[in-house]
Design a protein around this motif. Structure first.
Motif, PDB file in Angstrom:
ATOM      1  N   VAL A  42      30.553  19.876 -20.383  1.00  0.00           N
ATOM      2  CA  VAL A  42      29.836  18.653 -20.741  1.00  0.00           C
ATOM      3  C   VAL A  42      29.943  17.674 -19.580  1.00  0.00           C
ATOM      4  CG1 VAL A  42      29.755  16.683 -22.327  1.00  0.00           C
ATOM      5  CG2 VAL A  42      30.255  18.979 -23.200  1.00  0.00           C
ATOM      6  N   ARG A  43      28.829  17.106 -19.175  1.00  0.00           N
ATOM      7  CA  ARG A  43      28.822  16.149 -18.075  1.00  0.00           C
ATOM      8  C   ARG A  43      29.134  14.749 -18.608  1.00  0.00           C
ATOM      9  NH1 ARG A  43      23.549  14.625 -14.513  1.00  0.00           N
ATOM     10  NH2 ARG A  43      23.142  13.400 -16.391  1.00  0.00           N
ATOM     11  N   ILE A  44      30.139  14.102 -18.011  1.00  0.00           N
ATOM     12  CA  ILE A  44      30.547  12.757 -18.405  1.00  0.00           C
ATOM     13  C   ILE A  44      30.472  11.867 -17.177  1.00  0.00           C
ATOM     14  CG2 ILE A  44      32.411  11.347 -19.366  1.00  0.00           C
ATOM     15  CD1 ILE A  44      33.549  13.981 -20.553  1.00  0.00           C
ATOM     16  N   ALA A  45      29.719  10.804 -17.274  1.00  0.00           N
ATOM     17  CA  ALA A  45      29.630   9.865 -16.158  1.00  0.00           C
ATOM     18  C   ALA A  45      30.964   9.145 -15.994  1.00  0.00           C
ATOM     19  CB  ALA A  45      28.511   8.861 -16.408  1.00  0.00           C
ATOM     20  N   LEU A  46      31.502   9.139 -14.789  1.00  0.00           N
ATOM     21  CA  LEU A  46      32.783   8.477 -14.554  1.00  0.00           C
ATOM     22  C   LEU A  46      32.716   6.989 -14.895  1.00  0.00           C
ATOM     23  CD1 LEU A  46      33.870  10.129 -11.184  1.00  0.00           C
ATOM     24  CD2 LEU A  46      34.694  10.662 -13.483  1.00  0.00           C
ATOM     25  N   ASP A  47      31.550   6.380 -14.698  1.00  0.00           N
ATOM     26  CA  ASP A  47      31.388   4.962 -15.012  1.00  0.00           C
ATOM     27  C   ASP A  47      31.504   4.679 -16.509  1.00  0.00           C
ATOM     28  OD1 ASP A  47      31.072   4.233 -12.398  1.00  0.00           O
ATOM     29  OD2 ASP A  47      28.887   4.252 -12.442  1.00  0.00           O
ATOM     30  N   GLU A  48      31.343   5.712 -17.341  1.00  0.00           N
ATOM     31  CA  GLU A  48      31.399   5.524 -18.791  1.00  0.00           C
ATOM     32  C   GLU A  48      32.820   5.642 -19.352  1.00  0.00           C
ATOM     33  OE1 GLU A  48      28.704   4.865 -20.972  1.00  0.00           O
ATOM     34  OE2 GLU A  48      27.851   4.351 -19.021  1.00  0.00           O
ATOM     35  N   ILE A  49      33.755   6.127 -18.547  1.00  0.00           N
ATOM     36  CA  ILE A  49      35.111   6.370 -19.046  1.00  0.00           C
ATOM     37  C   ILE A  49      35.899   5.071 -19.124  1.00  0.00           C
ATOM     38  CG2 ILE A  49      37.306   7.547 -18.605  1.00  0.00           C
ATOM     39  CD1 ILE A  49      35.734   9.740 -17.207  1.00  0.00           C
ATOM     40  N   LEU A  50      36.486   4.815 -20.291  1.00  0.00           N
ATOM     41  CA  LEU A  50      37.391   3.679 -20.476  1.00  0.00           C
ATOM     42  C   LEU A  50      38.825   4.085 -20.162  1.00  0.00           C
ATOM     43  CD1 LEU A  50      36.016   2.272 -23.848  1.00  0.00           C
ATOM     44  CD2 LEU A  50      35.567   1.399 -21.548  1.00  0.00           C
ATOM     45  N   LEU A  90      35.094   6.744 -24.261  1.00  0.00           N
ATOM     46  CA  LEU A  90      33.923   6.298 -23.508  1.00  0.00           C
ATOM     47  C   LEU A  90      33.387   4.968 -24.029  1.00  0.00           C
ATOM     48  CD1 LEU A  90      32.046   9.716 -23.471  1.00  0.00           C
ATOM     49  CD2 LEU A  90      33.548   8.815 -21.699  1.00  0.00           C
ATOM     50  N   LYS A  91      32.617   4.302 -23.181  1.00  0.00           N
ATOM     51  CA  LYS A  91      31.921   3.090 -23.616  1.00  0.00           C
ATOM     52  C   LYS A  91      30.878   3.458 -24.674  1.00  0.00           C
ATOM     53  CE  LYS A  91      30.202   1.687 -19.741  1.00  0.00           C
ATOM     54  NZ  LYS A  91      29.526   0.844 -18.730  1.00  0.00           N
ATOM     55  N   TYR A 114      35.683  20.024 -13.554  1.00  0.00           N
ATOM     56  CA  TYR A 114      35.411  19.852 -12.139  1.00  0.00           C
ATOM     57  C   TYR A 114      34.567  18.595 -11.971  1.00  0.00           C
ATOM     58  CZ  TYR A 114      30.946  22.245 -13.142  1.00  0.00           C
ATOM     59  OH  TYR A 114      29.741  22.615 -13.661  1.00  0.00           O
ATOM     60  N   PHE A 115      34.415  18.161 -10.729  1.00  0.00           N
ATOM     61  CA  PHE A 115      33.942  16.815 -10.459  1.00  0.00           C
ATOM     62  C   PHE A 115      32.912  16.802  -9.352  1.00  0.00           C
ATOM     63  CE2 PHE A 115      38.196  16.793 -12.015  1.00  0.00           C
ATOM     64  CZ  PHE A 115      38.276  15.729 -12.886  1.00  0.00           C
ATOM     65  N   ASP A 116      32.055  15.780  -9.362  1.00  0.00           N
ATOM     66  CA  ASP A 116      31.402  15.341  -8.147  1.00  0.00           C
ATOM     67  C   ASP A 116      31.690  13.846  -8.050  1.00  0.00           C
ATOM     68  OD1 ASP A 116      29.565  13.940  -9.697  1.00  0.00           O
ATOM     69  OD2 ASP A 116      27.913  15.314  -9.338  1.00  0.00           O
ATOM     70  N   SER A 117      30.990  13.138  -7.192  1.00  0.00           N
ATOM     71  CA  SER A 117      31.340  11.739  -6.968  1.00  0.00           C
ATOM     72  C   SER A 117      31.004  10.832  -8.152  1.00  0.00           C
ATOM     73  CB  SER A 117      30.637  11.222  -5.708  1.00  0.00           C
ATOM     74  OG  SER A 117      29.226  11.339  -5.864  1.00  0.00           O
ATOM     75  N   ARG A 118      30.139  11.282  -9.035  1.00  0.00           N
ATOM     76  CA  ARG A 118      29.691  10.420 -10.135  1.00  0.00           C
ATOM     77  C   ARG A 118      30.057  10.928 -11.515  1.00  0.00           C
ATOM     78  NH1 ARG A 118      23.578  10.601  -9.390  1.00  0.00           N
ATOM     79  NH2 ARG A 118      24.168  12.732  -8.817  1.00  0.00           N
ATOM     80  N   TYR A 119      30.371  12.220 -11.623  1.00  0.00           N
ATOM     81  CA  TYR A 119      30.524  12.819 -12.945  1.00  0.00           C
ATOM     82  C   TYR A 119      31.799  13.645 -13.053  1.00  0.00           C
ATOM     83  CZ  TYR A 119      25.553  11.722 -13.232  1.00  0.00           C
ATOM     84  OH  TYR A 119      24.352  11.074 -13.207  1.00  0.00           O
ATOM     85  N   LEU A 120      32.288  13.722 -14.271  1.00  0.00           N
ATOM     86  CA  LEU A 120      33.337  14.658 -14.659  1.00  0.00           C
ATOM     87  C   LEU A 120      32.676  15.702 -15.536  1.00  0.00           C
ATOM     88  CD1 LEU A 120      36.177  15.675 -15.596  1.00  0.00           C
ATOM     89  CD2 LEU A 120      36.216  13.747 -17.175  1.00  0.00           C
ATOM     90  N   PHE A 121      32.826  16.972 -15.173  1.00  0.00           N
ATOM     91  CA  PHE A 121      32.317  18.058 -15.994  1.00  0.00           C
ATOM     92  C   PHE A 121      33.508  18.655 -16.735  1.00  0.00           C
ATOM     93  CE2 PHE A 121      29.227  17.408 -12.755  1.00  0.00           C
ATOM     94  CZ  PHE A 121      27.999  17.644 -13.366  1.00  0.00           C
ATOM     95  N   LEU A 122      33.533  18.465 -18.033  1.00  0.00           N
ATOM     96  CA  LEU A 122      34.703  18.799 -18.833  1.00  0.00           C
ATOM     97  C   LEU A 122      34.379  19.934 -19.790  1.00  0.00           C
ATOM     98  CD1 LEU A 122      37.608  17.651 -19.173  1.00  0.00           C
ATOM     99  CD2 LEU A 122      36.732  16.319 -21.091  1.00  0.00           C
ATOM    100  N   ILE A 136      45.698   7.683 -18.770  1.00  0.00           N
ATOM    101  CA  ILE A 136      45.084   7.313 -17.508  1.00  0.00           C
ATOM    102  C   ILE A 136      44.001   6.290 -17.833  1.00  0.00           C
ATOM    103  CG2 ILE A 136      43.618   8.108 -15.609  1.00  0.00           C
ATOM    104  CD1 ILE A 136      44.979  10.838 -15.841  1.00  0.00           C
ATOM    105  N   VAL A 137      43.949   5.190 -17.090  1.00  0.00           N
ATOM    106  CA  VAL A 137      42.961   4.153 -17.379  1.00  0.00           C
ATOM    107  C   VAL A 137      41.988   4.019 -16.216  1.00  0.00           C
ATOM    108  CG1 VAL A 137      44.547   2.884 -18.865  1.00  0.00           C
ATOM    109  CG2 VAL A 137      44.394   2.285 -16.448  1.00  0.00           C
ATOM    110  N   ALA A 138      40.761   3.626 -16.552  1.00  0.00           N
ATOM    111  CA  ALA A 138      39.772   3.294 -15.535  1.00  0.00           C
ATOM    112  C   ALA A 138      40.031   1.864 -15.079  1.00  0.00           C
ATOM    113  CB  ALA A 138      38.369   3.437 -16.100  1.00  0.00           C
ATOM    114  N   LEU A 139      40.319   1.680 -13.812  1.00  0.00           N
ATOM    115  CA  LEU A 139      40.742   0.374 -13.312  1.00  0.00           C
ATOM    116  C   LEU A 139      39.667  -0.695 -13.499  1.00  0.00           C
ATOM    117  CD1 LEU A 139      42.585   1.484 -10.059  1.00  0.00           C
ATOM    118  CD2 LEU A 139      43.584   0.927 -12.289  1.00  0.00           C
ATOM    119  N   ASP A 140      38.403  -0.321 -13.356  1.00  0.00           N
ATOM    120  CA  ASP A 140      37.350  -1.323 -13.479  1.00  0.00           C
ATOM    121  C   ASP A 140      37.020  -1.672 -14.925  1.00  0.00           C
ATOM    122  OD1 ASP A 140      36.155   1.091 -14.102  1.00  0.00           O
ATOM    123  OD2 ASP A 140      34.289   0.656 -13.044  1.00  0.00           O
TER     124      ASP A 140
END
Length: 245
Positions: free
Chosen positions: A152-160, A173-174, A137-145, A206-210
């Motif tokens: 486990v909380r994963i910051a979306l900004d860390e996903i490659l 992840l980075k 499940y998700f919020d605006s900043r994290y993926l909880f997997l 699936i890739v992180a566009l940024d």
């Protein structure tokens, strides 16, 4: 649960060592030992094998060739490569090996790899009633997997990028050499991730566009990793590529 294991190596000393490590590990069961890949393949066809400890450099049929046969066959045991040649690690990744033990390795390294296999099979064989539970499940900043028995909380900004395999995913992840593994589907994540930040470009990625560092019409580059664009995703990808041009 105990995992039925076979060991395959044409070097008697190496084969004996792996077998002794298997027998020393409480959650592993040695079901067979083989000096060549052809006999090992017969054993895999004949009975239930969960895990194969597999050398690569062998005569006739080598370990990588056996892994490809297994991947395309009806039986799907998982593989841990045991080899003295680190240059095969990328090929091991392509055949979805669980791990890659570089000779010479000690029991501590073996046990760490075996524990990874145990965690995988516990995820795959969890009770059916648990299969309906949310795995992410998700919020605006994290993926909880869901990883093993916790979220486990994963910051979306860390996903490659996120890689889909047979029945689980790997989140790359980075600054993290080992991806996070979870028993869920790529499709389930795709439906929840924001299309402004993530894009599916292949049935397995699936890739992180940024995080894209370079692109062509047929592939994206994320750091040192190149990921091909699948045919069914090319139209959407080309629209995205057009915004870059």
């Amino acid at each position: 649960m105990k995992l039925n294991c076979i060991a395959v190596d044409d070097e008697p000393l190496a084969l004996g060592l792996v077998c002794s490590f298997i027998e020393r590990t409480p959650f592993l069961q040695l079901a067979g030992r083989y000096a060549n890949a052809i006999d090992a393949l017969k054993a895999i066809h004949a009975g239930k094998t969960d895990l194969v400890y597999l050398d690569i450099q062998m005569p006739d049929l080598n370990g990588m060739e056996l892994a490809r046969v297994i991947a395309n066959g009806p039986e799907t045991p998982r593989i841990i490569f045991t080899t003295a040649y680190k240059q095969f690690s990328l090929e091991g990744y392509k055949v979805d090996a669980l791990d890659y033990l570089l000779k010479p390795f000690n029991y501590e390294e073996f046990l760490r790899s075996a524990t990874k296999a145990q965690a995988y099979f516990e995820l795959v064989n969890k009770p059916a009633a648990a299969d309906v539970e949310e795995t992410a499940y998700f919020d605006s900043r994290y993926l909880f997997l869901k990883v093993e028995y916790q979220f486990v909380r994963i910051a979306l900004d860390e996903i490659l990028y996120i890689e889909g395999l047979k029945d689980y995913i790997k989140v790359h992840l980075k600054n993290d050499a080992k991806p996070i593994m979870s028993l869920t589907s790529l499709k389930a994540l795709e439906e929840k991730l924001s299309p402004r930040r993530f894009m599916r470009i292949h049935r397995s990625y699936i890739v992180a566009l940024d995080k894209i560092t370079a692109m062509t019409k047929s592939a994206v580059q994320i750091g040192a990793t190149s990921i091909a664009v699948g045919n069914q995703y090319k139209d959407e990808f080309n629209r995205f590529l057009g915004k870059w041009l």
